[in-house]
Design a protein around this motif. Structure first.
Motif, mmCIF file in Angstrom:
data_model
loop_
_atom_site.group_PDB
_atom_site.id
_atom_site.type_symbol
_atom_site.label_atom_id
_atom_site.label_comp_id
_atom_site.label_asym_id
_atom_site.label_seq_id
_atom_site.Cartn_x
_atom_site.Cartn_y
_atom_site.Cartn_z
ATOM 1 N N ASP A 18 0.866 -1.184 0.000
ATOM 2 C CA ASP A 18 0.000 0.000 0.000
ATOM 3 C C ASP A 18 0.899 1.229 0.000
ATOM 4 O O ASP A 18 1.180 1.829 1.044
ATOM 5 C CB ASP A 18 -0.912 -0.032 1.240
ATOM 6 C CG ASP A 18 -1.888 1.134 1.269
ATOM 7 O OD1 ASP A 18 -2.014 1.825 0.243
ATOM 8 O OD2 ASP A 18 -2.494 1.364 2.332
ATOM 9 N N PHE A 19 1.367 1.585 -1.192
ATOM 10 C CA PHE A 19 2.365 2.648 -1.314
ATOM 11 C C PHE A 19 2.053 3.460 -2.564
ATOM 12 O O PHE A 19 1.505 2.932 -3.542
ATOM 13 C CB PHE A 19 3.762 2.025 -1.412
ATOM 14 C CG PHE A 19 4.873 2.910 -0.961
ATOM 15 C CD1 PHE A 19 5.016 3.264 0.375
ATOM 16 C CD2 PHE A 19 5.804 3.394 -1.870
ATOM 17 C CE1 PHE A 19 6.054 4.081 0.796
ATOM 18 C CE2 PHE A 19 6.849 4.206 -1.454
ATOM 19 C CZ PHE A 19 6.969 4.547 -0.113
ATOM 20 N N SER A 20 2.411 4.732 -2.534
ATOM 21 C CA SER A 20 2.002 5.651 -3.601
ATOM 22 C C SER A 20 2.430 5.207 -4.992
ATOM 23 O O SER A 20 1.699 5.409 -5.962
ATOM 24 C CB SER A 20 2.562 7.049 -3.316
ATOM 25 O OG SER A 20 3.980 7.005 -3.227
ATOM 26 N N CYS A 21 3.597 4.580 -5.125
ATOM 27 C CA CYS A 21 4.089 4.208 -6.454
ATOM 28 C C CYS A 21 4.031 2.702 -6.712
ATOM 29 O O CYS A 21 4.677 2.203 -7.633
ATOM 30 C CB CYS A 21 5.510 4.723 -6.658
ATOM 31 S SG CYS A 21 6.661 4.276 -5.342
ATOM 32 N N SER A 22 3.264 1.988 -5.923
ATOM 33 C CA SER A 22 3.131 0.541 -6.116
ATOM 34 C C SER A 22 1.775 0.219 -6.744
ATOM 35 O O SER A 22 0.747 0.716 -6.277
ATOM 36 C CB SER A 22 3.253 -0.182 -4.770
ATOM 37 O OG SER A 22 2.987 -1.559 -4.892
ATOM 38 N N PRO A 23 1.743 -0.586 -7.813
ATOM 39 C CA PRO A 23 2.891 -1.208 -8.484
ATOM 40 C C PRO A 23 3.496 -0.280 -9.545
ATOM 41 O O PRO A 23 2.781 0.294 -10.347
ATOM 42 C CB PRO A 23 2.264 -2.438 -9.144
ATOM 43 C CG PRO A 23 0.850 -2.019 -9.442
ATOM 44 C CD PRO A 23 0.452 -1.087 -8.330
ATOM 45 N N CYS A 24 4.819 -0.174 -9.534
ATOM 46 C CA CYS A 24 5.501 0.706 -10.485
ATOM 47 C C CYS A 24 5.890 -0.017 -11.772
ATOM 48 O O CYS A 24 6.164 0.614 -12.792
ATOM 49 C CB CYS A 24 6.752 1.294 -9.844
ATOM 50 S SG CYS A 24 7.990 0.045 -9.392
#
Length: 328
Positions: free
Chosen positions: A287-293
């Motif tokens: 749960d991260f701003s750039c996931s999935p990159c």
């Protein structure tokens, strides 16, 4: 390996819909153990495209032999389950009407030129769902709505008497640097599992993975590094385990196919499109701003607890709790 495993449920669907159907399967030789595990596969026809393309001239006799094996009999249907140019080229050598994904559905649109019947399958779905729909439309049976059945059973994969039970398997190896769960998290997970009386087994596929496994094993007497194993041997270890934790890799998909409690960790890649899928399997997306990159290396530039940064939302304690829930 993932593409091969993703195709297994489609064979099970077809077997249920058309009793007595059987398949010959053209597959990269390093993955040939996987189709052999499915009861509806009659012949496995290994090819070595990865090796051939490095030296076509030296491999010409082997290439001719593989093409001859593919052409040995006439098929009612030839289905390209991958939708790649390399698989499409191989399908043209097989005798029978060729089915495959339409240009708008293929990962490599030029592959569609090889098929006599192009099938529209909506993009944006999980890879397993897409292959199941491709087979259903090609073989003219109702599209399945039930959970995927990989056709694998414990009776086909006897357990090893050398393994100490109860045991867990931690699948730490993968390709991209961005898919590696931080080693300090693995070490934390080992401590949690050790407290509960589990032995932990670590497989490896190359020297770099072997060194990582040995570094992890050095932190606890409960950890054992497996000898280098074939896919079939690893499947036997996985299917009799009490639980498995892995990162996005072919072995994580094999674990899901085995139907045992398993947690797969996703950071840079998308669990929604290619996540491991099984009856007792859960895919955890960071749960991260750039996931999935979808990038091979983490490019996050701000301060973070670990690298890759997205995994700080998937600490060892959370992963352990999810695995325990599945093992109940």
């Amino acid at each position: 390996m993932g593409d091969v495993i993703h195709t297994l449920p489609a064979l099970s669907d077809a077997t249920k819909a058309i009793p007595g159907i059987s398949f010959d399967w053209v597959v990269e030789d390093s993955f040939q153990d996987i189709p052999r595990l499915h009861p509806s596969v009659d012949r496995v026809l290994p090819v070595s495209i990865r090796r051939w393309r490095n030296n076509l001239w030296a491999s010409r006799a082997e290439i001719r032999a593989s093409i001859k094996a593919i052409q040995q009999q006439h098929y009612d249907l030839v289905i390209d389950a991958q939708g790649l140019i390399k698989s499409a080229v191989l399908s043209r050598f097989a005798k029978g009407k060729r089915y495959g994904l339409a240009k708008s559905s293929c990962r490599e649109p030029l592959a569609a030129l090889a098929y006599q019947q192009a099938i529209e399958v909506k993009k944006g779905q999980h890879a397993i769902t897409r292959v199941r729909q491709l087979f259903a439309k090609s073989l003219a049976y109702a599209e399945p709505t039930d959970p995927p059945d990989y056709g694998l059973g414990k009776e086909r994969l006897p357990s090893s008497k050398k393994l100490i039970k109860p045991y867990l398997v931690f699948l730490h190896g993968t390709t991209w640097a961005s898919k590696h769960w931080p080693i300090e998290y693995w070490q934390g997970l080992i401590k949690l599992a050790e407290k509960q009386g589990f032995t932990i087994y670590l497989p490896w596929g190359n020297e770099h993975e072997k060194q990582r496994a040995e570094d992890m094993a050095a932190t606890s007497s409960a950890v054992q590094v497996l000898t280098r194993s074939s896919i079939k041997e690893l499947a036997s270890v996985l299917i009799h385990a009490n639980g498995v934790v892995g990162v996005d890799s072919g072995l994580a998909h094999l674990t899901a196919a085995c139907g045992i409690p398993a947690v797969t960790i996703y950071g840079s890649t998308s669990a929604a499109l290619t996540g491991s899928m099984g009856a007792r399997n859960i895919s955890l997306q960071a749960d991260f701003s750039c996931s999935p990159c979808l990038k091979k290396a983490c490019e996050y530039k701000h301060p973070a607890e670990v690298v890759p940064a997205c995994y700080q939302t998937l600490p060892a304690e959370l992963v352990w709790q999810k695995l325990q829930d599945l093992m109940l």
